[in-house]
Motif scaffolding. Structure first.
Motif: not given
Length: 504
Positions: A488-504
């Motif tokens: 889960l730590a690897v999946l979290t880092c891979a997803l949430l370091v991308r700016p596009t994952a935080h766009r609303v």
């Protein structure tokens, strides 16, 4: 590609303006046309004959038209200035209908990605400063989250009150009598109510509170019936009292889901106040009728309050539109199943993590966990608006993730030690058991974080695999928890370091 990034489609009436193609008439000023033209005598057009768009650089002194790329910068420079990656500008260009052929013909770049890189390099980053949240970000919503953690933990007192009423012969799988129907009903309720909560929250996100109430009005009773049916089906001869308690447990879970989703935490806390009568039961033996009365009082209060807040959903037509697809809520139910089985097997296995004190600490920690999830979300959005490069954003988000996860694990360890001191007879947690508890907490918090960002199916699969490993290999709780936490730590880092994952 354009549909996968954060950019929303532009409004229908405001596309990017077309690049004018100037022409010069023989008897008047220059007017826009589909392509350049020359005077009738074939001589080159004089300087200044071509109009320029507002804000675009003036034409070159040799009589040539301005660079179309400069005109494009003048038009979309404001949007390009707030981008944190060239791909965001490429998505903007594609969403406006620019094809690769048009880009090659007009701008001399290979495709939208190459043009986006040029625009990203030309335009200076200008991120607007975010408005500070009122009262300070660290204290925003903390009281509400702690209240939710308290109402998550208080129902545990019901098991203290009901323990003498459920006492009997040893049950199956080496567990106390009645444990199997209780666990079966609880897991069923977790799965159903997780999916139901997602559907109701989706309605709330669409601004239709009445439709959310309608979904809860039909879904909550169905979940209570499902939990009751599963509990009675799992009950062995002599476990009828436990099955009846499981039925009340299913009814409470349905009522609590309604109150929590609709933001009535204080009402739920008031409904649970009769359970405070379990505190004297730690030292004195309370009469059976008094125990039953306290349980029924809390259950009745919760059901009545839930029915009162569901009145808007009972009106005809309150459901409004067709609503979100029901299949979209299925992964959230699977996450409830995976996380529930994972925690239950870690709690009832041979490596029980410091007994009842750890169970209480893990439940109470859901309050700080929820607050830290909001904290991570708020900090990420702030960094998205203030940082200028993708590398800076990755570093900042990684640091925020480490701080929030570390804060949660610190709170969990402190609550474990406090609960061990308070709970009568709770064993003092040894270092290996405390490490296992922290690994379980890591899995839960990272799973909730992935769920909040839409990657709930990945979290559900990891938790289900960890629970399966626990079932197949008794005593493998630390290994299963550690492996699940690492994945889960690897999946979290891979997803949430991308700016596009935080766009609303």
């Amino acid at each position: 590609m354009s549909g996968s990034l954060w950019l929303k489609p532009p409004a229908t009436g405001t596309p990017l303006p077309a690049i004018p193609r100037p022409r010069r008439s023989s008897d008047g000023p220059s007017t826009p046309s589909d392509g350049p033209s020359t005077p009738s005598d074939g001589s080159p057009a004089p300087p200044g004959a071509y109009p320029t768009a507002p804000g675009a650089p003036p034409p070159a002194g040799d009589g040539l038209a301005a660079d179309p790329l400069d005109e494009l910068v003048a038009r979309i420079g404001g949007l390009a200035a707030v981008a944190v990656h060239p791909d965001e500008i490429a998505a903007l260009l594609e969403s406006d209908g620019m094809t690769d052929d048009h880009i090659r013909l007009t701008y001399g770049r290979a495709d939208s990605f190459a043009l986006g890189e040029d625009l990203y390099a030309r335009v200076e980053r200008r991120h607007p400063a975010p408005a500070p949240p009122p009262g300070g970000a660290w204290h925003s919503g903390l009281a509400g989250c702690l209240l939710r953690g308290l109402v998550f933990a208080l129902p545990g007192l019901a098991y203290v009150l009901a323990a003498p009423l459920l006492a009997g012969e040893p049950g199956r799988f080496g567990l106390p009598g009645g444990t199997v129907p209780l666990l079966a009903g609880a897991v069923t309720g977790w799965v159903w109510n997780q999916a139901l909560s997602h559907r109701a929250y989706t309605w709330l996100g669409l601004g239709d509170r009445a439709a959310a109430a309608r979904a809860l009005l039909t879904g909550a009773p169905a979940g209570a019936l499902a939990g009751t049916a599963v509990a009675f089906a799992a009950a062995a001869p002599g476990e009828t009292p436990a099955a009846l308690f499981a039925a009340g447990q299913s009814l409470y879970l349905a009522a609590a889901t309604v109150l929590l989703v609709l933001g009535r935490e204080r009402a739920l806390l008031c409904a649970l106040l009769p359970l405070a009568g379990a505190l004297p039961a730690f030292r004195w033996d309370l009469p059976g009728p008094l125990r039953a009365a306290l349980l029924l009082a809390a259950l009745t209060a919760g059901v009545v309050l839930a029915a009162l807040v569901l009145r808007p959903g009972a009106r005809r037509g309150a459901a409004g539109r067709g609503g979100p697809p029901r299949a979209a809520s299925l992964p959230y139910g699977l996450f409830g199943l995976g996380s529930g089985l994972f925690v239950l097997q870690a709690g009832i296995g041979d490596t029980l993590v410091s007994g009842a004190g750890a169970v209480i600490a893990l439940t109470l920690s859901m309050g700080p966990a929820e607050w830290l999830l909001h904290r991570f979300r708020g900090e990420s959005l702030t960094r998205l608006r203030t940082l200028t490069t993708a590398r800076e954003f990755r570093r900042a988000v990684t640091g925020t993730l480490v701080l929030c996860l570390g804060g949660y694990l610190t709170a969990l360890a402190a609550l474990t030690l406090a609960a061990t001191l308070v709970w009568p007879g709770a064993p003092w947690p040894t270092p290996p058991r405390l490490v296992t508890l922290l690994l379980i907490g890591t899995v839960l918090w990272l799973g909730l974080l992935l769920q909040a960002f839409g990657a709930v199916l990945s979290a559900a699969v990891v938790c289900l695999l960890a629970a399966t490993a626990q079932s197949l290999t008794p005593g493998a709780d630390p290994v299963a928890a550690g492996g699940a936490a690492a994945v889960l730590a690897v999946l979290t880092c891979a997803l949430l370091v991308r700016p596009t994952a935080h766009r609303v």
